[in-house]
Design a protein around this motif. Structure first.
Motif, mmCIF file in Angstrom:
data_model
loop_
_atom_site.group_PDB
_atom_site.id
_atom_site.type_symbol
_atom_site.label_atom_id
_atom_site.label_comp_id
_atom_site.label_asym_id
_atom_site.label_seq_id
_atom_site.Cartn_x
_atom_site.Cartn_y
_atom_site.Cartn_z
ATOM 1 N N ALA A 33 0.747 -1.136 -0.103
ATOM 2 C CA ALA A 33 -0.035 -0.154 -0.132
ATOM 3 C C ALA A 33 0.722 1.109 -0.455
ATOM 4 O O ALA A 33 0.400 1.822 -0.567
ATOM 5 C CB ALA A 33 -1.368 0.289 1.706
ATOM 6 N N GLU A 34 1.778 0.947 0.849
ATOM 7 C CA GLU A 34 3.324 2.339 0.652
ATOM 8 C C GLU A 34 4.020 2.829 -0.890
ATOM 9 O O GLU A 34 3.457 3.855 -1.374
ATOM 10 C CB GLU A 34 3.988 1.719 1.728
ATOM 11 C CG GLU A 34 3.665 2.256 3.161
ATOM 12 C CD GLU A 34 4.754 2.296 3.828
ATOM 13 O OE1 GLU A 34 5.806 1.868 3.715
ATOM 14 O OE2 GLU A 34 4.802 2.550 5.009
ATOM 15 N N LEU A 35 4.039 1.325 -1.601
ATOM 16 C CA LEU A 35 4.275 1.594 -2.852
ATOM 17 C C LEU A 35 3.331 2.715 -3.482
ATOM 18 O O LEU A 35 3.558 2.969 -4.213
ATOM 19 C CB LEU A 35 5.339 0.539 -3.148
ATOM 20 C CG LEU A 35 5.958 0.162 -2.105
ATOM 21 C CD1 LEU A 35 5.988 -1.340 -3.057
ATOM 22 C CD2 LEU A 35 7.428 0.578 -3.018
ATOM 23 N N ILE A 36 1.973 1.445 -3.149
ATOM 24 C CA ILE A 36 1.191 2.632 -4.689
ATOM 25 C C ILE A 36 0.631 3.953 -4.423
ATOM 26 O O ILE A 36 0.471 4.537 -5.203
ATOM 27 C CB ILE A 36 0.209 1.099 -4.020
ATOM 28 C CG1 ILE A 36 0.266 -0.288 -4.584
ATOM 29 C CG2 ILE A 36 -1.318 1.948 -4.785
ATOM 30 C CD1 ILE A 36 0.063 -0.165 -5.448
ATOM 31 N N ALA A 44 -0.311 3.402 -10.066
ATOM 32 C CA ALA A 44 -0.960 1.994 -8.734
ATOM 33 C C ALA A 44 -1.444 1.564 -9.599
ATOM 34 O O ALA A 44 -1.998 0.627 -9.167
ATOM 35 C CB ALA A 44 -1.681 3.471 -8.193
ATOM 36 N N ALA A 45 -3.123 2.317 -10.517
ATOM 37 C CA ALA A 45 -4.210 1.009 -11.193
ATOM 38 C C ALA A 45 -3.381 -0.420 -12.113
ATOM 39 O O ALA A 45 -4.489 -1.743 -11.821
ATOM 40 C CB ALA A 45 -4.857 1.582 -11.740
ATOM 41 N N MET A 46 -2.196 0.419 -12.507
ATOM 42 C CA MET A 46 -2.416 -0.843 -13.650
ATOM 43 C C MET A 46 -1.007 -2.045 -12.242
ATOM 44 O O MET A 46 -1.280 -3.096 -13.122
ATOM 45 C CB MET A 46 -1.357 -0.680 -14.352
ATOM 46 C CG MET A 46 -0.356 -0.998 -15.659
ATOM 47 S SD MET A 46 0.835 0.280 -16.794
ATOM 48 C CE MET A 46 2.184 0.088 -15.248
ATOM 49 N N THR A 47 -0.727 -1.686 -11.914
ATOM 50 C CA THR A 47 0.641 -2.550 -11.266
ATOM 51 C C THR A 47 -1.208 -3.119 -10.253
ATOM 52 O O THR A 47 -0.891 -4.506 -9.528
ATOM 53 C CB THR A 47 1.433 -1.819 -9.794
ATOM 54 O OG1 THR A 47 1.703 -1.004 -10.470
ATOM 55 C CG2 THR A 47 1.757 -2.503 -8.867
ATOM 56 N N GLU A 55 -3.813 -10.560 -3.525
ATOM 57 C CA GLU A 55 -2.842 -9.419 -3.165
ATOM 58 C C GLU A 55 -3.616 -8.064 -2.996
ATOM 59 O O GLU A 55 -3.587 -7.612 -2.537
ATOM 60 C CB GLU A 55 -1.530 -9.483 -3.901
ATOM 61 C CG GLU A 55 -0.936 -10.853 -3.688
ATOM 62 C CD GLU A 55 0.096 -10.882 -1.856
ATOM 63 O OE1 GLU A 55 -0.239 -9.695 -1.327
ATOM 64 O OE2 GLU A 55 -0.323 -11.936 -2.344
ATOM 65 N N ALA A 56 -4.853 -7.555 -4.323
ATOM 66 C CA ALA A 56 -5.043 -7.163 -4.675
ATOM 67 C C ALA A 56 -6.593 -6.056 -4.084
ATOM 68 O O ALA A 56 -5.968 -4.905 -3.345
ATOM 69 C CB ALA A 56 -5.989 -6.840 -5.690
ATOM 70 N N VAL A 57 -6.555 -7.292 -3.154
ATOM 71 C CA VAL A 57 -7.916 -7.231 -2.257
ATOM 72 C C VAL A 57 -7.301 -6.948 -0.902
ATOM 73 O O VAL A 57 -7.381 -6.049 -0.250
ATOM 74 C CB VAL A 57 -8.383 -8.248 -2.231
ATOM 75 C CG1 VAL A 57 -9.035 -8.509 -0.856
ATOM 76 C CG2 VAL A 57 -9.790 -8.816 -3.434
#
Lengths: 457, 457
Positions: A33-36, A44-47, A55-57
């Motif tokens: 989350a910090e990276l995003i 961010a959306a692409m990652t 992981e996304a959840v």
């Protein structure tokens, strides 16, 4: 995750986001989350599209993922729908509250009907109440089942990755009868009925209770979670201690901002617009400025004295700042003592007597220093003229007086604000200083008139 | 417990402590601790003698029971020994640290030898480190046991009243291999080995890590507990989220005290002696006073201008307080943003550009108000003389300047303090105000010399 790994991953995400899956396995969601947070919205959306869905959840479940509602709106709609369906109910309502009307219209209908109904229920609570921050995925048991049936129920209904804080025992109308921890279930004899091993009279909060009150209850009773009930004692959900921790940190930010003499910012500093920030600051600044204008009136009133003894003007900033500083200390002490319930409104006179004692000692120390300065300078120069001793005496008593005024105003104002229904933290250092400044100047010139009459005045 | 019941009990404890057992069954330990806080030491000890031993232990387990170490010393020795043996290890070391040497000499030898050894181990850690606040009663499992053996182990070793936050899986030398929650054990197939269902690479902290760091890790990773390890990765104990909550609340108090311009108090306000409180306040007050003395020098330097245009003296408090107030806002914003990691040292120039923009707008607003005041007063009187317009212009530009100075000093000082290894929260409102005051006065008189030359000066 080690700082090394974090740095490596940050490099990799920035330079070559396509290869990021290689290191994903070692990342914990809060670090991700910090990276995003550091990426542009599009990156961010692409990652988040490249991460496995679990992981996304997990990342969208992190309150520290600052722009998740904005990211949600530009994610491919299939993925957005899937994430929204799978995140926990409290985070889901948090995100949905912050979506644009278009985003809401697009995303909410993708939820299964039961989750849509749940969202309608959650969104009707104000966002800072127990109902507004609760989760709904609690484990409920019926009083007549046996312990072993209960354990089987837990086994069958436990969702991946979620802690089980406590199981609630409900009657047929979903009213709270008791609570039981998984540990209690595990150590109880399997044949006993749940109602014989549960803890009765569990603490609960009402759905409209303020989140700060909920946090205080969790902290005070050392609970990991507290059930949220409505008027008819029906259980609606629960609030966990990690939610409470977030609330306490948020409330503290509000207190610090108020103490600094402004309205609290709602968004992180760098995420707020300059316009928004100015708006939160300008109100109090104007109020304080208008209050402080009275000092110009006070000085104007004593212009004749100033004209005769200009030397008095030299100590004006020193005097007003000393009152402000001692007031700032007192108010920060008392605001915190009230917040922690260490000092109750009924303690005001105990506080006052302590602050009178402290104010006299502190004022005496500063007054002594002020006296010394004039005395020492007067040994080597004629800056303060032939009546330096009387000026020094005036300064001494004025400082004792303003420091005392500062400690009294700083310590009593929070009680007064609380009594009349305001937040004690509004007794900011600048507010107290402004109150004391005019009084300090009047004291100064009155003492000067008395002591210097027939000499300088 | 309802407020009614609490009031009733309080009455009963005060009026007739002997009958208190009648209502004990309905009391929760934190409420009882609050009651105990209100009694004299002797009454508190007497009341604790009347409680059943489990209740007494529960009350001594509450950090909110403020004088439990003092009560322990005057309890009958049998009861004191029993309570000390039964409370949890972290609270036991907390209490023992605070006993008098005599109390320690009397009570510690009553503990069983294994607990004495444990105490020696715990007491060697500084009290604000992970080792200093940890509990040692964790549930440990070996990697090769089956899930059903593990559940049986939990069942056999689970102590009454204690949460099980997590079970730790250790190798033969007590090194941490993994963690597993009770929920994971319950839902796993009973025949599997623990090492196949545990979570690998659990987050851990070092026994000498500062408690603030430990609290941040628990909050960030949404953990209920984190294991504490030594240099060889051997597990020594664990710190729970409710301990972290206490640490965060304590650190907040420190921050607020520092922001108010003093050293942080260690004890609750009303529990600190006046002497102790004065000691924590006088240091900063003297430093600020000495700094503020420079304003007298600055004004002395401009005495000639003051003599010619006494009207300038009227606005001195207004100008210095405006710089102080805007600085106070900026420093409270930035200190909090740094504490929450929302603004990193590398963001200093982003912060600076935002604060320049805000400072100019806010200064413009206050400057405009100052200008208006002089203009309006001058319509109806001659207070400010024939050159009122130039005085108003001087005040306008001075206010823009000092507000800008305030926002810059207030926002940059916390970064500077952090960079040189100090606590950013030391950039208190009074400290920032003192820095800005001298600069503000110099700016004021310099602008006045320029604008009023050939007119008033």
């Amino acid at each position: 995750m080690t700082p090394d790994l974090l740095a490596r991953l940050r490099e990799q995400v920035k330079s070559n986001p396509q290869t990021v899956t290689e290191v994903i396995d070692q990342i914990k969601a809060p670090d991700a989350a910090e990276l995003i947070n550091e990426l542009s919205l599009e990156d961010a959306a692409m990652t988040l599209m490249m991460f496995p869905i679990e992981e996304a959840v997990a990342i969208f479940n992190e309150p520290s993922c600052e722009r998740r509602h904005e990211i949600m709106e530009i994610l491919e709609s299939d993925r957005a729908a899937e994430v929204l369906k799978k995140i926990s109910s409290d985070e889901r309502s948090h995100v949905i509250r912050r979506l644009t009307p278009e985003g809401r219209a697009k995303l909410v209908p993708t939820l299964p009907e039961n989750l849509q109904a749940e969202m309608r229920m959650l969104l009707q609570f104000p966002p800072t109440t127990a109902g507004g921050i609760m989760s709904t995925e609690y484990m409920h048991l019926s009083p007549d089942s046996s312990v072993s049936e209960a354990i089987n129920h837990v086994r069958a209904n436990s969702r991946q990755r979620l802690h089980i804080y406590s199981c609630y025992v409900l009657d047929d109308e979903s009213r709270l009868l008791g609570a039981i921890s998984l540990r209690d279930l595990v150590i109880a004899s399997p044949g006993k009925a749940v109602q014989d091993v549960m803890r009765k009279y569990p603490i609960s909060v009402h759905c409209l209770d303020d989140q700060e009150k909920v946090a205080r209850i969790l902290a005070k009773y050392n609970l990991l979670a507290v059930p949220v009930v409505d008027d008819s004692k029906k259980v609606l959900g629960f609030v966990t201690i990690d939610d409470a921790l977030d609330v306490i940190i948020e409330e503290h930010t509000e207190d610090v901002h108020k103490l600094g003499g402004m309205q609290a910012l709602e968004e992180p500093y760098l995420a707020s617009s300059v316009f928004d920030m100015v708006k939160k600051r300008v109100g109090w600044l104007i109020v304080l400025f208008l209050g402080e204008m009275l000092t110009a009136n006070a000085l104007g009133y004593f212009e004749e004295e100033l004209d005769k003894a200009l030397v008095l003007a030299l100590f004006v900033p020193l005097i007003v700042s000393s009152g402000g500083n001692s007031g700032s200390q007192a108010t920060s002490l008392i605001i915190r003592a009230i917040a922690l319930n260490e000092a109750k409104p009924s303690d005001w006179w105990r506080v006052m007597s302590r602050e009178i004692a402290s104010g006299l000692v502190l004022g005496g120390v500063l007054g002594g220093l002020g006296f010394l300065r004039i005395a020492i300078v007067s040994m080597f120069s004629t800056t303060y003229g032939e009546y330096w001793f009387f000026i020094a005496i005036t300064l001494f008593f004025t400082l004792v007086g303003v420091v005392l005024l500062g400690t009294l105003a700083g310590s009593m104002l929070p009680f007064l604000l609380k009594r009349i229904g305001f937040d004690p933290a509004a007794a900011s250092a600048p507010f107290v200083a402004t109150l004391v400044d005019v009084a300090g100047l009047i004291l100064y010139f009155t003492l000067a008139s008395l002591i210097l009459k027939g000499r300088l005045l």
